[in-house]
Design a protein around this motif. Structure first.
Motif, PDB file in Angstrom:
ATOM      1  N   LEU A  73       2.227  -0.350   0.975  1.00  0.00           N
ATOM      2  CA  LEU A  73       1.275   0.425   1.199  1.00  0.00           C
ATOM      3  C   LEU A  73       1.675   1.957   1.266  1.00  0.00           C
ATOM      4  O   LEU A  73       2.885   2.229   1.914  1.00  0.00           O
ATOM      5  CB  LEU A  73       0.806   0.247   2.534  1.00  0.00           C
ATOM      6  CG  LEU A  73      -0.212  -0.936   2.817  1.00  0.00           C
ATOM      7  CD1 LEU A  73      -0.635  -1.372   4.361  1.00  0.00           C
ATOM      8  CD2 LEU A  73      -1.581  -1.150   1.807  1.00  0.00           C
ATOM      9  N   ALA A  93       0.835   5.699   2.099  1.00  0.00           N
ATOM     10  CA  ALA A  93       0.014   6.702   2.653  1.00  0.00           C
ATOM     11  C   ALA A  93       0.201   8.047   2.061  1.00  0.00           C
ATOM     12  O   ALA A  93       1.533   8.411   1.686  1.00  0.00           O
ATOM     13  CB  ALA A  93       0.094   6.502   4.246  1.00  0.00           C
ATOM     14  N   CYS A 117      -4.476   5.597   1.797  1.00  0.00           N
ATOM     15  CA  CYS A 117      -3.332   4.631   1.574  1.00  0.00           C
ATOM     16  C   CYS A 117      -3.641   3.468   0.669  1.00  0.00           C
ATOM     17  O   CYS A 117      -4.832   2.761   0.662  1.00  0.00           O
ATOM     18  CB  CYS A 117      -3.378   4.074   2.935  1.00  0.00           C
ATOM     19  SG  CYS A 117      -2.165   2.714   3.057  1.00  0.00           S
ATOM     20  N   TRP A 130      -6.283   2.106  10.367  1.00  0.00           N
ATOM     21  CA  TRP A 130      -5.231   3.025  10.590  1.00  0.00           C
ATOM     22  C   TRP A 130      -4.793   3.359  11.925  1.00  0.00           C
ATOM     23  O   TRP A 130      -5.697   2.826  12.789  1.00  0.00           O
ATOM     24  CB  TRP A 130      -6.033   4.723  10.229  1.00  0.00           C
ATOM     25  CG  TRP A 130      -6.212   4.621   8.740  1.00  0.00           C
ATOM     26  CD1 TRP A 130      -7.419   4.536   8.238  1.00  0.00           C
ATOM     27  CD2 TRP A 130      -5.327   5.242   7.978  1.00  0.00           C
ATOM     28  NE1 TRP A 130      -7.167   4.947   6.913  1.00  0.00           N
ATOM     29  CE2 TRP A 130      -5.731   5.267   6.708  1.00  0.00           C
ATOM     30  CE3 TRP A 130      -4.008   5.831   8.181  1.00  0.00           C
ATOM     31  CZ2 TRP A 130      -5.122   5.905   5.684  1.00  0.00           C
ATOM     32  CZ3 TRP A 130      -3.379   6.239   6.984  1.00  0.00           C
ATOM     33  CH2 TRP A 130      -3.952   6.276   5.815  1.00  0.00           C
ATOM     34  N   THR A 161      -7.721   0.594  -1.734  1.00  0.00           N
ATOM     35  CA  THR A 161      -7.391   1.880  -0.885  1.00  0.00           C
ATOM     36  C   THR A 161      -8.295   2.226   0.126  1.00  0.00           C
ATOM     37  O   THR A 161      -9.417   1.757   0.080  1.00  0.00           O
ATOM     38  CB  THR A 161      -7.407   3.204  -2.047  1.00  0.00           C
ATOM     39  OG1 THR A 161      -6.542   3.109  -3.004  1.00  0.00           O
ATOM     40  CG2 THR A 161      -7.185   4.399  -1.107  1.00  0.00           C
ATOM     41  N   TYR A 192      -0.418   5.929  10.591  1.00  0.00           N
ATOM     42  CA  TYR A 192       0.127   4.625   9.898  1.00  0.00           C
ATOM     43  C   TYR A 192      -1.071   3.759   9.207  1.00  0.00           C
ATOM     44  O   TYR A 192      -1.983   3.430   9.944  1.00  0.00           O
ATOM     45  CB  TYR A 192       1.074   3.994  10.384  1.00  0.00           C
ATOM     46  CG  TYR A 192       2.272   4.681  11.059  1.00  0.00           C
ATOM     47  CD1 TYR A 192       2.067   5.033  12.216  1.00  0.00           C
ATOM     48  CD2 TYR A 192       3.422   4.515  10.449  1.00  0.00           C
ATOM     49  CE1 TYR A 192       3.499   6.021  12.597  1.00  0.00           C
ATOM     50  CE2 TYR A 192       4.633   5.118  10.642  1.00  0.00           C
ATOM     51  CZ  TYR A 192       4.744   5.798  11.894  1.00  0.00           C
ATOM     52  OH  TYR A 192       5.623   6.347  12.509  1.00  0.00           O
ATOM     53  N   CYS A 193      -1.232   3.363   8.025  1.00  0.00           N
ATOM     54  CA  CYS A 193      -2.137   2.573   7.597  1.00  0.00           C
ATOM     55  C   CYS A 193      -1.348   0.876   7.595  1.00  0.00           C
ATOM     56  O   CYS A 193      -0.330   0.807   7.615  1.00  0.00           O
ATOM     57  CB  CYS A 193      -2.238   2.716   6.247  1.00  0.00           C
ATOM     58  SG  CYS A 193      -1.130   2.840   5.041  1.00  0.00           S
ATOM     59  N   GLY A 218       2.276   0.927   6.141  1.00  0.00           N
ATOM     60  CA  GLY A 218       2.734   1.743   5.341  1.00  0.00           C
ATOM     61  C   GLY A 218       3.389   2.618   6.052  1.00  0.00           C
ATOM     62  O   GLY A 218       3.787   2.581   7.111  1.00  0.00           O
TER      63      GLY A 218
END
Length: 122
Positions: free
Chosen positions: A3, A5, A21, A35, A76, A93-94, A113
């Protein structure tokens, strides 16, 4: 599978940012996408989540200000952040639950990610 971001930055209080992301690799399917954020000295917290069917849920602190969405064709997830306040400052952060194929078998893994920094300050 990874991933990536993007979209963080410095914004004044009351401003907006849109985080993206994108998932890449030999992806078969993506289930929930989320998220999270983590401010200095604090635990990582869930900000928003979206299911594969488009159902969403938000932390109370961001309801009415943040909107999570996803483009399944592009693998995405997005986070539109409006009316930002200093308390939103954090690394974002994803996270996604991804089923992928390694050429032999299918696996499902919880993928993170890298963080993207959001700073809300005047």
């Amino acid at each position: 599978v990874q991933l990536q971001a993007s979209g963080g930055g410095l914004v004044q209080p009351g401003g907006s940012l849109r985080l993206s992301c994108a998932a890449s690799g030999s992806i078969f399917s993506i289930n929930d996408m989320d998220w999270y954020r983590q401010a200095p000295g604090k635990q990582r917290e869930l900000v928003a989540t979206i299911t594969s069917g488009g159902s969403t849920d938000y932390a109370d602190s961001v309801k009415g200000r943040f909107t999570i969405s996803r483009d399944n064709a592009k693998n995405t997830v997005y986070l539109q952040m409006n009316s930002l306040i200093p308390e939103d400052t954090a690394a974002y952060y994803c996270n996604a639950d991804i089923t992928y194929y390694d050429g032999v078998s299918y696996y499902t893994a919880d993928i993170w990610g890298q963080g993207t920094q959001v700073t809300v300050s005047s």
